[in-house]
Design a protein around this motif. Structure first.
Motif, short mmCIF file in Angstrom:
data_model
loop_
_atom_site.label_atom_id
_atom_site.label_comp_id
_atom_site.label_asym_id
_atom_site.label_seq_id
_atom_site.Cartn_x
_atom_site.Cartn_y
_atom_site.Cartn_z
N SER A 90 48.11 81.56 -57.32
CA SER A 90 47.30 82.68 -56.92
C SER A 90 45.79 82.18 -56.28
O SER A 90 45.58 81.04 -56.06
CB SER A 90 46.91 83.48 -58.29
OG SER A 90 46.08 82.35 -58.99
N MET A 104 47.21 73.92 -66.01
CA MET A 104 46.90 74.65 -64.92
C MET A 104 46.03 73.88 -64.02
O MET A 104 45.02 73.01 -64.63
CB MET A 104 45.93 76.04 -65.65
CG MET A 104 45.25 76.87 -64.29
SD MET A 104 44.03 77.94 -65.15
CE MET A 104 42.80 76.91 -65.05
N LYS A 130 44.66 78.60 -57.58
CA LYS A 130 45.11 78.25 -58.61
C LYS A 130 46.47 78.31 -58.79
O LYS A 130 47.32 79.07 -58.39
CB LYS A 130 44.48 79.39 -59.80
CG LYS A 130 44.86 78.95 -61.17
CD LYS A 130 44.57 80.28 -62.20
CE LYS A 130 43.01 80.61 -61.86
NZ LYS A 130 42.43 81.59 -63.02
N THR A 136 42.88 74.38 -60.66
CA THR A 136 42.23 75.27 -59.69
C THR A 136 41.63 74.28 -58.64
O THR A 136 40.79 73.39 -58.81
CB THR A 136 40.96 76.04 -60.31
OG1 THR A 136 41.61 76.65 -61.48
CG2 THR A 136 40.34 76.79 -59.27
N GLN A 157 49.49 77.77 -61.95
CA GLN A 157 49.61 77.95 -63.30
C GLN A 157 50.92 78.48 -63.69
O GLN A 157 51.13 79.57 -63.46
CB GLN A 157 48.51 78.65 -64.06
CG GLN A 157 48.69 78.89 -65.37
CD GLN A 157 47.66 79.77 -66.03
OE1 GLN A 157 47.11 80.39 -65.56
NE2 GLN A 157 47.15 79.51 -67.24
N THR A 206 39.48 79.89 -53.98
CA THR A 206 40.28 79.05 -54.92
C THR A 206 41.80 79.22 -54.75
O THR A 206 42.07 80.35 -54.38
CB THR A 206 39.96 79.36 -56.45
OG1 THR A 206 40.14 80.57 -56.73
CG2 THR A 206 38.13 79.04 -56.58
N ASN A 257 39.12 74.20 -55.32
CA ASN A 257 38.26 75.03 -54.62
C ASN A 257 37.96 74.64 -53.47
O ASN A 257 37.78 73.30 -53.02
CB ASN A 257 36.97 74.73 -55.48
CG ASN A 257 36.84 75.04 -57.16
OD1 ASN A 257 37.22 75.83 -57.28
ND2 ASN A 257 37.05 74.11 -57.89
#
Lengths: 108, 114
Positions: free
Chosen positions: B66, B18, B78, B20, B80, B76, B22
Motif C-alpha cells: 500500500s 510489516m 508499506k 514501511t 504487510q 510511504t 519512506n
C-alpha cells in the motif's frame, strides 16, 4: 516483448577510449532518460533527452524519436565511469520503463 | 539539482513482519512513484500516486503493498506482511507533472527479508 532494448549488454574499454551505448524502444516515448547505476546500486540521472542532441561534460546523447532510438556517447572514458548505464522511457503519464542496461568496465 | 531522499537506506526484517519505506520527494512535485529492483535484475515499475490516489500499478504491486502520503509528508510504501521475494532495492521517484517531465529518483532502500 522487451519495450526498451539496450546494446551492448556489456562493454570493456581501456581508459581513454570512447564508448557508444545504444537504446531502442518499441513505443512512442514522451520522455527518455539516461541513468548511471553504480556498482553499489545508487542511481544517478545523467541526461534527459526525448529528442535531438544533448551534451553534458563528456556525455553526448542523441535521440531520433521517429526511429525510436537513442545513443549515449562517453568520450575519454575513465575507470570511475565503470558501472551500469540504464536507458528509460516514459510512454504515458504514469511510469518509466527501464532497459536491462549496459555494464561498462573501464580498465586502467 | 532537486533531490529525493529515502529513509532508511537499509532495512532487515523477518518474513511476515510489516515494513514501511519512506520517501521525501522534491518539494513542489505532485507525482510519486515506487520502483523495485531485485539484485542484478532490471528496474521494474510498481506504482504511481497522484492527488491521494493510485493512478497506475503493475502486477508486482501485490495486495500486501500500500502507498500513501498523509498530509503532504513522506510518501510511504508499506508491505504487510512481507515475504522472502520482497527482498530488493526499492527506489522512490517524483516528478512535477506528467508526459514529458523527467522523474527524479532517490538513492534507494535496500530491503532484506529473512
Amino acid at each position: 516483448g522487451q519495450q526498451v532494448q539496450q546494446s551492448p549488454s556489456s562493454l570493456v574499454l581501456q581508459e581513454g577510449e570512447n564508448a557508444e551505448l545504444q537504446c531502442n524502444f518499441s513505443s512512442t516515448a514522451t520522455q527518455l532518460q539516461w541513468f548511471y547505476q553504480s556498482p553499489g546500486g545508487s542511481l544517478v540521472s545523467l541526461l534527459s533527452n526525448p529528442s535531438g542532441t544533448k551534451h553534458t561534460g563528456r556525455l553526448t546523447s542523441t535521440t531520433v524519436t521517429k526511429e525510436r532510438r537513442s545513443s549515449l556517447h562517453i568520450s575519454s572514458s575513465q575507470t570511475t565511469d565503470s558501472g551500469t548505464y540504464l536507458c528509460a522511457i516514459s510512454t504515458n503519464a504514469y511510469k518509466v520503463i527501464f532497459g536491462k542496461g549496459t555494464h561498462l568496465h573501464v580498465l586502467p | 539539482g532537486p533531490k529525493v531522499l529515502q529513509i532508511p537506506s537499509h532495512q532487515i526484517i523477518d518474513m511476515g513482519q510489516m515494513v514501511t519505506l519512506n520517501c521525501d520527494p522534491v518539494s513542489n512535485h505532485l507525482y510519486f512513484y515506487w520502483y523495485k529492483q531485485i539484485l542484478g535484475q532490471q528496474m521494474e515499475f510498481l506504482v504511481n500516486f497522484y492527488n491521494g490516489k493510485v493512478m497506475e500499478k503493475s502486477k508486482l504491486f501485490k495486495d500486501q503493498f500500500s502507498v500513501e502520503r498523509p498530509d503532504g509528508s513522506y510518501f510511504t510504501l508499506k508491505i504487510q506482511p512481507t515475504a522472502l521475494e520482497d527482498s530488493a532495492v526499492y527506489f522512490c521517484a517524483s516528478s512535477p507533472g506528467t508526459g514529458a517531465y523527467e522523474q527524479y529518483f532517490g538513492p534507494g532502500t535496500r530491503l532484506t527479508v529473512l
